[in-house]
Design a protein around this motif. Sequence first.
Motif, short mmCIF file in Angstrom:
data_model
loop_
_atom_site.label_atom_id
_atom_site.label_comp_id
_atom_site.label_asym_id
_atom_site.label_seq_id
_atom_site.Cartn_x
_atom_site.Cartn_y
_atom_site.Cartn_z
N GLY A 228 0.81 -1.21 0.00
CA GLY A 228 0.00 0.00 0.00
C GLY A 228 0.84 1.26 0.00
O GLY A 228 0.53 2.24 -0.70
N ARG A 229 1.93 1.25 0.77
CA ARG A 229 2.84 2.39 0.81
C ARG A 229 3.51 2.60 -0.55
O ARG A 229 3.65 3.73 -1.02
N ILE A 230 3.91 1.50 -1.19
CA ILE A 230 4.54 1.60 -2.51
C ILE A 230 3.53 2.11 -3.54
O ILE A 230 3.85 2.97 -4.38
N ARG A 231 2.30 1.60 -3.51
CA ARG A 231 1.28 2.04 -4.45
C ARG A 231 1.03 3.55 -4.31
O ARG A 231 0.92 4.27 -5.31
N ALA A 232 0.94 4.02 -3.07
CA ALA A 232 0.71 5.45 -2.85
C ALA A 232 1.84 6.28 -3.44
O ALA A 232 1.61 7.35 -4.04
N PHE A 233 3.08 5.79 -3.29
CA PHE A 233 4.22 6.51 -3.87
C PHE A 233 4.13 6.53 -5.39
O PHE A 233 4.30 7.59 -6.02
N LEU A 234 3.86 5.38 -6.01
CA LEU A 234 3.83 5.30 -7.47
C LEU A 234 2.72 6.17 -8.06
O LEU A 234 2.91 6.79 -9.12
N THR A 235 1.59 6.23 -7.40
CA THR A 235 0.49 7.04 -7.92
C THR A 235 0.71 8.53 -7.69
O THR A 235 0.03 9.37 -8.30
N SER A 236 1.70 8.87 -6.85
CA SER A 236 1.99 10.28 -6.58
C SER A 236 3.06 10.85 -7.51
O SER A 236 3.25 12.08 -7.54
N ARG A 237 3.74 10.01 -8.25
CA ARG A 237 4.86 10.46 -9.07
C ARG A 237 4.44 10.58 -10.54
O ARG A 237 3.81 9.68 -11.10
N PRO A 238 4.81 11.67 -11.20
CA PRO A 238 4.43 11.82 -12.60
C PRO A 238 5.06 10.76 -13.51
O PRO A 238 4.50 10.42 -14.55
N GLU A 239 6.22 10.23 -13.10
CA GLU A 239 6.89 9.23 -13.94
C GLU A 239 6.12 7.90 -13.98
O GLU A 239 6.28 7.12 -14.93
N THR A 240 5.32 7.63 -12.95
CA THR A 240 4.74 6.29 -12.80
C THR A 240 3.23 6.28 -12.62
O THR A 240 2.64 5.20 -12.54
N ALA A 241 2.61 7.45 -12.56
CA ALA A 241 1.18 7.50 -12.21
C ALA A 241 0.27 7.09 -13.35
O ALA A 241 -0.86 6.62 -13.10
N ASN A 242 0.71 7.26 -14.59
CA ASN A 242 -0.20 7.06 -15.73
C ASN A 242 0.39 6.11 -16.75
O ASN A 242 1.37 6.44 -17.43
N GLY A 243 -0.18 4.91 -16.85
CA GLY A 243 0.21 3.98 -17.90
C GLY A 243 1.58 3.36 -17.71
O GLY A 243 2.10 3.25 -16.60
N GLU A 244 2.18 2.96 -18.84
CA GLU A 244 3.46 2.26 -18.81
C GLU A 244 4.63 3.22 -18.64
O GLU A 244 4.58 4.37 -19.07
N PHE A 245 5.68 2.73 -18.03
CA PHE A 245 6.94 3.45 -17.88
C PHE A 245 8.06 2.43 -17.89
O PHE A 245 7.84 1.23 -17.76
N THR A 246 9.28 2.91 -18.04
CA THR A 246 10.45 2.02 -17.97
C THR A 246 11.08 2.16 -16.59
O THR A 246 11.44 3.26 -16.17
N LEU A 247 11.20 1.04 -15.90
CA LEU A 247 11.93 1.00 -14.64
C LEU A 247 13.42 0.94 -14.97
O LEU A 247 13.89 -0.06 -15.54
N PRO A 248 14.21 1.99 -14.65
CA PRO A 248 15.64 1.95 -14.95
C PRO A 248 16.34 0.90 -14.09
O PRO A 248 16.16 0.86 -12.88
N MET A 249 17.14 0.08 -14.73
CA MET A 249 17.83 -1.00 -14.05
C MET A 249 19.25 -1.12 -14.57
O MET A 249 19.62 -0.53 -15.59
N LEU A 250 20.03 -1.93 -13.89
CA LEU A 250 21.33 -2.39 -14.37
C LEU A 250 21.37 -3.90 -14.18
O LEU A 250 20.86 -4.42 -13.18
#
Length: 259
Positions: A228-250
């Motif tokens: 729930g805490r993670i979901r609240a963070f993701l929905t608050s960020r413009p990078e992740t709130a709407n549709g698909e995004f790329t999770l930067p990884m190595l």
Amino acid sequence: MAPVEGLRHASSFGAAATAYAEHRPDYAQAAVRWALEPAPGLRVLDLGAGTGKLTATLVAVGADVTAVEPDPAMLTELRRALPDVRALPGSAEAIPLPDASVDVVLAGNAMHWFDMAVAGPEIARVLAPGGIMAGLWNVVDDRADWVAGLARVSGSAAIGPRDTPASWRVATATAHLPKNDVAARFGAPEQAEFPHGQRRTADSLLATLATRAGMLVMEDPDRDATLGRIRAFLTSRPETANGEFTLPMLTCVLRVRRL
């Protein structure tokens, strides 16, 4: 991590094998090629192969792969996804292969579960002279501001040791390698990092994080609170709130040659 707790974490994946297969990322091909390039041949053992995430990348780059996995549910998923790959039950501590039968032993997000006091001699046994042992880990790239924020709100159960570049470098500098007299059969370790990414939505990133060992062993109320805490963070960020995004990884690689 205490031995009993480590065993509990290591054995937690089978119950989530289908979700693991669906949501865990593959590995950067450049990282896999770097792990393979100094080897004398392309007979590769994917050790602790799980549902075949690394196995599939090895097949794609032309390796002759044998996969070994101790968990029956994970092995079933691997065989379903990759029916043409030789896939055997076994573990790093009891490898079901003859002496000097492979040129490379790779482990994708698995080497930290091995008991290297036992696994080290086994890996040395199955490796041909000049062969390569390498561990690969997918980590989130917290040089991106929103990813650093995600790591902070997620807690160590979801994004823990080895899951960001700096912590990976420290955690693998001396760990996860053969011990004692077996160490003398291997050269100096090398580390390398390769850009990678995974297309996600908020829901599918939550599903990915839910397959982490620390999350799988949580009590339901604690896991629900963390998600729930993670979901609240993701929905608050413009990078992740709407549709698909790329999770930067190595994709990070720890590589060592058998002498």
